[in-house]
Design an enzyme around this catalytic site. Structure first.
Site, PDB file in Angstrom:
ATOM      1  N   TYR A 114       0.837  -1.193   0.000  1.00 36.38           N
ATOM      2  CA  TYR A 114       0.000   0.000   0.000  1.00 36.38           C
ATOM      3  C   TYR A 114       0.881   1.255   0.000  1.00 36.38           C
ATOM      4  O   TYR A 114       0.642   2.191  -0.767  1.00 36.38           O
ATOM      5  CB  TYR A 114      -0.913   0.015   1.236  1.00 36.38           C
ATOM      6  CG  TYR A 114      -1.932  -1.093   1.267  1.00 36.38           C
ATOM      7  CD1 TYR A 114      -3.150  -0.961   0.612  1.00 36.38           C
ATOM      8  CD2 TYR A 114      -1.687  -2.273   1.963  1.00 36.38           C
ATOM      9  CE1 TYR A 114      -4.096  -1.977   0.644  1.00 36.38           C
ATOM     10  CE2 TYR A 114      -2.622  -3.296   2.004  1.00 36.38           C
ATOM     11  CZ  TYR A 114      -3.829  -3.145   1.336  1.00 36.38           C
ATOM     12  OH  TYR A 114      -4.755  -4.144   1.364  1.00 36.38           O
ATOM     13  N   ASN A 137     -12.669  -0.349  -5.328  1.00 35.53           N
ATOM     14  CA  ASN A 137     -12.420  -0.726  -6.719  1.00 35.53           C
ATOM     15  C   ASN A 137     -13.686  -1.327  -7.354  1.00 35.53           C
ATOM     16  O   ASN A 137     -14.125  -2.391  -6.953  1.00 35.53           O
ATOM     17  CB  ASN A 137     -11.276  -1.740  -6.767  1.00 35.53           C
ATOM     18  CG  ASN A 137     -10.919  -2.185  -8.169  1.00 35.53           C
ATOM     19  OD1 ASN A 137     -11.457  -1.708  -9.160  1.00 35.53           O
ATOM     20  ND2 ASN A 137      -9.995  -3.130  -8.251  1.00 35.53           N
ATOM     21  N   CYS A 145      -6.644  -5.324  -7.550  1.00 36.29           N
ATOM     22  CA  CYS A 145      -6.412  -4.863  -6.185  1.00 36.29           C
ATOM     23  C   CYS A 145      -5.960  -6.000  -5.273  1.00 36.29           C
ATOM     24  O   CYS A 145      -5.406  -5.747  -4.200  1.00 36.29           O
ATOM     25  CB  CYS A 145      -7.640  -4.152  -5.633  1.00 36.29           C
ATOM     26  SG  CYS A 145      -9.172  -5.071  -5.752  1.00 36.29           S
ATOM     27  N   HIS A 146      -6.139  -7.239  -5.717  1.00 33.00           N
ATOM     28  CA  HIS A 146      -5.628  -8.367  -4.926  1.00 33.00           C
ATOM     29  C   HIS A 146      -4.102  -8.372  -4.870  1.00 33.00           C
ATOM     30  O   HIS A 146      -3.520  -9.029  -4.029  1.00 33.00           O
ATOM     31  CB  HIS A 146      -6.148  -9.705  -5.484  1.00 33.00           C
ATOM     32  CG  HIS A 146      -5.779  -9.973  -6.901  1.00 33.00           C
ATOM     33  ND1 HIS A 146      -6.486  -9.458  -7.970  1.00 33.00           N
ATOM     34  CD2 HIS A 146      -4.763 -10.696  -7.435  1.00 33.00           C
ATOM     35  CE1 HIS A 146      -5.929  -9.857  -9.105  1.00 33.00           C
ATOM     36  NE2 HIS A 146      -4.873 -10.615  -8.796  1.00 33.00           N
ATOM     37  N   GLU A 172      -1.679 -16.673  -9.523  1.00 29.42           N
ATOM     38  CA  GLU A 172      -0.625 -15.907 -10.184  1.00 29.42           C
ATOM     39  C   GLU A 172       0.781 -16.323  -9.739  1.00 29.42           C
ATOM     40  O   GLU A 172       1.769 -15.738 -10.175  1.00 29.42           O
ATOM     41  CB  GLU A 172      -0.845 -14.410  -9.948  1.00 29.42           C
ATOM     42  CG  GLU A 172      -2.119 -13.909 -10.603  1.00 29.42           C
ATOM     43  CD  GLU A 172      -2.287 -12.401 -10.522  1.00 29.42           C
ATOM     44  OE1 GLU A 172      -1.313 -11.695 -10.171  1.00 29.42           O
ATOM     45  OE2 GLU A 172      -3.385 -11.924 -10.844  1.00 29.42           O
TER      46      GLU A 172
END
Length: 180
Positions: A114, A137, A145-146, A172
């Site tokens: 962040y 979001n 945003c993850h 991912e």
């Protein structure tokens, strides 16, 4: 009462490994992704979007078909970067700036803290504001945003729930697959 002049838009739902996603698009692009889009949540989302966009949804068109296809490819591990037009009209100001930076600057398989995202925006004291932007979001997963985590290595919050965030990061390759 609507928040804006009437705009055409469409809605569909898509089954995914993280649960049903609701997808909304305007002629400008994908405008909303909603987690847990069962019948009840979809009905509330459609009502809210109708109020914001000023009209009831039309039948899904080519843009939602393409968004669905790209999301299916993403969840199957075949897509690392979405190439969808996005409609940013449901966000503004600092939140929009933060989400655009995230979208363009944090690729698949990476994370950002962040605070680091706040620094990228030239707002070094705005780590909490970045968290608020991520929480608001309107296009999660596609605007990833993850991928925003705590500086100390914690996951941080997530509108779809921390287990969903964990599953997306595992997909991912950022985190190991959950054991259970």
């Amino acid at each position: 009462m609507t928040d804006s002049p009437e705009r055409p838009w469409s809605w569909t739902t898509l089954g995914t490994p993280i649960g049903p996603l609701g997808l909304a698009a305007t002629p400008d692009g994908l405008v909303s992704v909603v987690f847990g889009a069962d019948a009840q949540i979809s009905a509330r989302a459609v009502e809210r979007l109708a109020g914001r966009l000023g009209s009831a949804p039309a039948a899904p068109g080519a843009l939602l078909a393409e968004a669905s296809a790209q999301l299916e490819a993403y969840f199957a591990g075949r897509l690392r970067s979405f190439s969808l037009p996005l409609d940013w009209s449901l966000t503004s100001g600092f939140n929009r700036r933060a989400l655009r930076e995230l979208h363009s600057g944090v690729p698949y398989g990476t994370v950002v803290a962040y605070q680091d995202l706040a620094d990228r925006l030239g707002e070094p004291g705005a780590a909490r504001a970045v968290g608020m932007a991520m929480g608001s979001n309107p296009i999660p997963v596609v605007v990833p945003c993850h991928r925003v985590v705590e500086a100390g290595g914690g996951l941080g919050g997530f509108g779809g729930g921390t287990e969903t965030k964990r599953a997306l990061l595992a997909l991912e390759g950022v985190l190991p697959e959950p054991l259970f």
